[in-house]
Design a protein around this motif. Structure first.
Motif, PDB file in Angstrom:
ATOM      1  N   PHE A  34       0.648  -1.252   0.150  1.00  0.00           N
ATOM      2  CA  PHE A  34      -0.028   0.025  -0.051  1.00  0.00           C
ATOM      3  C   PHE A  34       0.876   1.292   0.142  1.00  0.00           C
ATOM      4  O   PHE A  34       0.582   2.407  -0.723  1.00  0.00           O
ATOM      5  CB  PHE A  34      -0.865  -0.121   1.411  1.00  0.00           C
ATOM      6  CG  PHE A  34      -1.913   1.121   1.413  1.00  0.00           C
ATOM      7  CD1 PHE A  34      -2.808   1.058   0.188  1.00  0.00           C
ATOM      8  CD2 PHE A  34      -1.876   2.069   2.208  1.00  0.00           C
ATOM      9  CE1 PHE A  34      -3.866   2.238   0.401  1.00  0.00           C
ATOM     10  CE2 PHE A  34      -2.694   3.194   2.541  1.00  0.00           C
ATOM     11  CZ  PHE A  34      -3.715   3.159   1.422  1.00  0.00           C
ATOM     12  N   ALA A  35       2.055   1.259   0.867  1.00  0.00           N
ATOM     13  CA  ALA A  35       2.885   2.506   0.874  1.00  0.00           C
ATOM     14  C   ALA A  35       3.583   2.729  -0.580  1.00  0.00           C
ATOM     15  O   ALA A  35       3.695   3.687  -1.057  1.00  0.00           O
ATOM     16  CB  ALA A  35       3.763   2.193   1.899  1.00  0.00           C
ATOM     17  N   GLU A  36       3.749   1.410  -0.953  1.00  0.00           N
ATOM     18  CA  GLU A  36       4.494   1.737  -2.377  1.00  0.00           C
ATOM     19  C   GLU A  36       3.718   2.153  -3.700  1.00  0.00           C
ATOM     20  O   GLU A  36       4.017   3.038  -4.332  1.00  0.00           O
ATOM     21  CB  GLU A  36       4.925   0.103  -2.860  1.00  0.00           C
ATOM     22  CG  GLU A  36       5.984   0.238  -4.111  1.00  0.00           C
ATOM     23  CD  GLU A  36       6.433  -1.278  -4.562  1.00  0.00           C
ATOM     24  OE1 GLU A  36       6.508  -2.081  -3.673  1.00  0.00           O
ATOM     25  OE2 GLU A  36       6.932  -1.253  -5.660  1.00  0.00           O
ATOM     26  N   TYR A  37       2.426   1.560  -3.746  1.00  0.00           N
ATOM     27  CA  TYR A  37       1.523   1.840  -4.878  1.00  0.00           C
ATOM     28  C   TYR A  37       0.444   3.064  -4.715  1.00  0.00           C
ATOM     29  O   TYR A  37       0.007   3.632  -5.356  1.00  0.00           O
ATOM     30  CB  TYR A  37       0.523   0.520  -5.310  1.00  0.00           C
ATOM     31  CG  TYR A  37       1.776  -0.265  -5.958  1.00  0.00           C
ATOM     32  CD1 TYR A  37       2.057   0.002  -7.288  1.00  0.00           C
ATOM     33  CD2 TYR A  37       2.351  -1.289  -5.337  1.00  0.00           C
ATOM     34  CE1 TYR A  37       2.714  -0.966  -8.056  1.00  0.00           C
ATOM     35  CE2 TYR A  37       3.086  -2.165  -6.164  1.00  0.00           C
ATOM     36  CZ  TYR A  37       3.565  -1.931  -7.177  1.00  0.00           C
ATOM     37  OH  TYR A  37       4.337  -2.856  -7.994  1.00  0.00           O
ATOM     38  N   SER A 190       5.721   6.275   2.779  1.00  0.00           N
ATOM     39  CA  SER A 190       6.691   6.191   1.543  1.00  0.00           C
ATOM     40  C   SER A 190       7.942   7.068   1.389  1.00  0.00           C
ATOM     41  O   SER A 190       8.927   6.724   0.921  1.00  0.00           O
ATOM     42  CB  SER A 190       6.041   6.320  -0.049  1.00  0.00           C
ATOM     43  OG  SER A 190       5.731   7.573  -0.206  1.00  0.00           O
ATOM     44  N   GLY A 191       7.765   8.068   2.051  1.00  0.00           N
ATOM     45  CA  GLY A 191       9.019   9.205   1.948  1.00  0.00           C
ATOM     46  C   GLY A 191       8.986   9.921   0.736  1.00  0.00           C
ATOM     47  O   GLY A 191       9.863  10.830   0.762  1.00  0.00           O
ATOM     48  N   TRP A 243      -7.488   3.041  -1.573  1.00  0.00           N
ATOM     49  CA  TRP A 243      -6.634   4.245  -1.953  1.00  0.00           C
ATOM     50  C   TRP A 243      -6.095   5.110  -0.997  1.00  0.00           C
ATOM     51  O   TRP A 243      -6.675   4.973   0.202  1.00  0.00           O
ATOM     52  CB  TRP A 243      -7.337   4.809  -3.072  1.00  0.00           C
ATOM     53  CG  TRP A 243      -8.480   5.894  -2.675  1.00  0.00           C
ATOM     54  CD1 TRP A 243      -8.308   6.894  -1.986  1.00  0.00           C
ATOM     55  CD2 TRP A 243      -9.640   5.450  -2.810  1.00  0.00           C
ATOM     56  NE1 TRP A 243      -9.820   7.521  -1.831  1.00  0.00           N
ATOM     57  CE2 TRP A 243     -10.521   6.587  -2.337  1.00  0.00           C
ATOM     58  CE3 TRP A 243     -10.618   4.152  -3.571  1.00  0.00           C
ATOM     59  CZ2 TRP A 243     -11.926   6.467  -2.347  1.00  0.00           C
ATOM     60  CZ3 TRP A 243     -12.014   4.488  -3.461  1.00  0.00           C
ATOM     61  CH2 TRP A 243     -12.674   5.479  -2.875  1.00  0.00           C
ATOM     62  N   ASP A 244      -4.833   5.637  -1.021  1.00  0.00           N
ATOM     63  CA  ASP A 244      -4.300   6.402  -0.045  1.00  0.00           C
ATOM     64  C   ASP A 244      -4.717   7.845  -0.552  1.00  0.00           C
ATOM     65  O   ASP A 244      -4.268   8.499  -1.736  1.00  0.00           O
ATOM     66  CB  ASP A 244      -2.758   6.137  -0.151  1.00  0.00           C
ATOM     67  CG  ASP A 244      -2.026   7.082   0.801  1.00  0.00           C
ATOM     68  OD1 ASP A 244      -2.293   7.923   0.987  1.00  0.00           O
ATOM     69  OD2 ASP A 244      -0.928   6.483   1.113  1.00  0.00           O
ATOM     70  N   ASN A 245      -5.185   8.615   0.178  1.00  0.00           N
ATOM     71  CA  ASN A 245      -5.765   9.852  -0.074  1.00  0.00           C
ATOM     72  C   ASN A 245      -4.846  10.957  -0.035  1.00  0.00           C
ATOM     73  O   ASN A 245      -4.908  12.166  -0.522  1.00  0.00           O
ATOM     74  CB  ASN A 245      -6.934  10.216   0.936  1.00  0.00           C
ATOM     75  CG  ASN A 245      -8.320   9.559   0.777  1.00  0.00           C
ATOM     76  OD1 ASN A 245      -8.727   9.975  -0.606  1.00  0.00           O
ATOM     77  ND2 ASN A 245      -8.820   8.888   1.572  1.00  0.00           N
ATOM     78  N   ARG A 246      -3.537  10.579   0.247  1.00  0.00           N
ATOM     79  CA  ARG A 246      -2.395  11.475   0.512  1.00  0.00           C
ATOM     80  C   ARG A 246      -1.739  11.662  -0.489  1.00  0.00           C
ATOM     81  O   ARG A 246      -0.846  12.526  -0.969  1.00  0.00           O
ATOM     82  CB  ARG A 246      -1.357  10.947   1.738  1.00  0.00           C
ATOM     83  CG  ARG A 246      -1.931  11.378   2.991  1.00  0.00           C
ATOM     84  CD  ARG A 246      -2.649  10.306   3.772  1.00  0.00           C
ATOM     85  NE  ARG A 246      -1.790   8.985   3.609  1.00  0.00           N
ATOM     86  CZ  ARG A 246      -1.175   8.054   4.422  1.00  0.00           C
ATOM     87  NH1 ARG A 246      -1.034   8.865   5.645  1.00  0.00           N
ATOM     88  NH2 ARG A 246      -0.685   7.145   4.305  1.00  0.00           N
ATOM     89  N   CYS A 247      -1.695  10.516  -1.780  1.00  0.00           N
ATOM     90  CA  CYS A 247      -0.968  10.471  -2.984  1.00  0.00           C
ATOM     91  C   CYS A 247      -1.961  10.306  -4.153  1.00  0.00           C
ATOM     92  O   CYS A 247      -1.386   9.676  -5.054  1.00  0.00           O
ATOM     93  CB  CYS A 247       0.121   9.633  -2.774  1.00  0.00           C
ATOM     94  SG  CYS A 247      -0.171   7.773  -2.324  1.00  0.00           S
ATOM     95  N   THR A 248      -3.166  10.204  -3.969  1.00  0.00           N
ATOM     96  CA  THR A 248      -3.880   9.816  -5.059  1.00  0.00           C
ATOM     97  C   THR A 248      -5.221  10.758  -5.309  1.00  0.00           C
ATOM     98  O   THR A 248      -5.460  11.678  -4.333  1.00  0.00           O
ATOM     99  CB  THR A 248      -4.550   8.458  -5.024  1.00  0.00           C
ATOM    100  OG1 THR A 248      -5.493   8.510  -3.869  1.00  0.00           O
ATOM    101  CG2 THR A 248      -3.599   7.578  -5.126  1.00  0.00           C
TER     102      THR A 248
END
Ligand SMILES: O=C(O)CCC(=O)C(=O)O
Ligand SMILES: [Fe+2]
Length: 276
Positions: A34-37, A190-191, A243-248
């Protein structure tokens, strides 16, 4: 579990895994994926509401949306519902969930419950990939900026959604509010550097003129919405998206008029966002 990239920059399909029965090792592996994608698709899941809740609670802390109706099964599950005779859908334009909160959402887990015979895809964009691919001069222009995010224009008095046939499903008119966040954040897991503005909720840059803000925001939005950073997911019975709301970003297609569509959404609480 098997992880297969969905498109060039957008999401991955996780197969050979049942979310309802994963063990602790698989959960740890799933966190890393999840952190990667930042965007995971699952097919053929058996995830009734109680299992949806249980998976969400194992992954994080649930946060309840302030405006959506909740499901009959649980006040922690939001309904993303479009009735047969309803014209407007929820989330029909590019946005990320809850960016108007001081502590925005980590992610959302959406489960298909009733689907139209065709259409009703959800589109996604990858804001980490979009940031990386930005021309250097554009990166420079947004360095150090903060932006104001709000929901008043959508859910407040005379807000956009209040003027549509979605209005009767919505509550929380008195819970509207704003928050400011860095325009480029460092993703907590993910940094990676991520562009954190979205067409649905970002109003303007802090301490900037409104019109000047709009110009630059539109430029950023045009960059993100390009095909190489986006994808479209076709829902089938048993499909789940996390989905990750910080990066999508995401947006729901509204191309199935006359048919009903019902999804169950659980949103997970994130943490304060730090500038990159
Ligand atoms: O219905 C969808 O596909 C997505 C709607 C949406 O914006 C959400 O569930 O957060
Ligand atoms: Fe959404």
């Amino acid at each position: 579990m098997k992880v297969t990239p969905y498109s060039e920059n957008c999401g991955a399909v996780v197969s050979e895994l049942q979310l309802a029965t994963l063990d602790d090792n698989q959960l740890a592996e799933l966190r890393a994926v999840f952190a990667e994608y930042g965007l995971l698709f699952f097919r053929d899941q058996d995830l009734p509401p109680q299992e949806h809740l249980r998976f969400a609670q194992r992954f994080g802390t649930i946060v309840v949306n302030k405006f959506f109706k909740t499901s009959e099964e649980s006040p922690l599950i939001a309904e993303v519902r479009k009735e047969k005779d309803q014209q407007t859908n929820i989330g029909g334009g590019w946005h990320t969930d809850h960016s108007y909160d001081e502590i925005p959402a980590l992610g959302s887990i959406l489960v298909a419950r009733t689907l139209p015979t065709s259409g009703g895809n959800t589109q996604f964009a990858n804001l980490a990939a979009a940031y990386d691919a930005m021309p250097d001069d554009l990166k420079k222009r947004i360095e150090g900026l903060r932006a104001i995010h709000s929901n008043k224009h959508l859910y407040g008095e005379n807000g956009l959604y209040r003027l549509t046939d979605l209005a009767s499903q919505l509550g929380g008119m008195d819970r509207v509010g704003d928050a400011t966040h860095p325009v480029v954040i460092r993703h907590p897991e993910s940094g990676r550097k991520v562009l954190y503005v979205n067409p649905g909720h970002t109003i303007q840059f802090e301490d900037w003129d409104f019109a000047e803000s709009r110009k630059l925001l539109d430029e950023l939005y045009m960059h993100v919405a390009q095909p190489q950073f986006t994808c479209s997911f076709n829902w089938l019975p048993g499909s789940v998206t996390f989905w990750d709301n910080r990066c999508t970003w995401h947006q729901a297609d509204n191309d199935y008029q006359g048919q009903m569509r019902l999804m169950h959404r659980i949103t997970l609480q994130g943490s304060e966002l730090a500038a990159a």
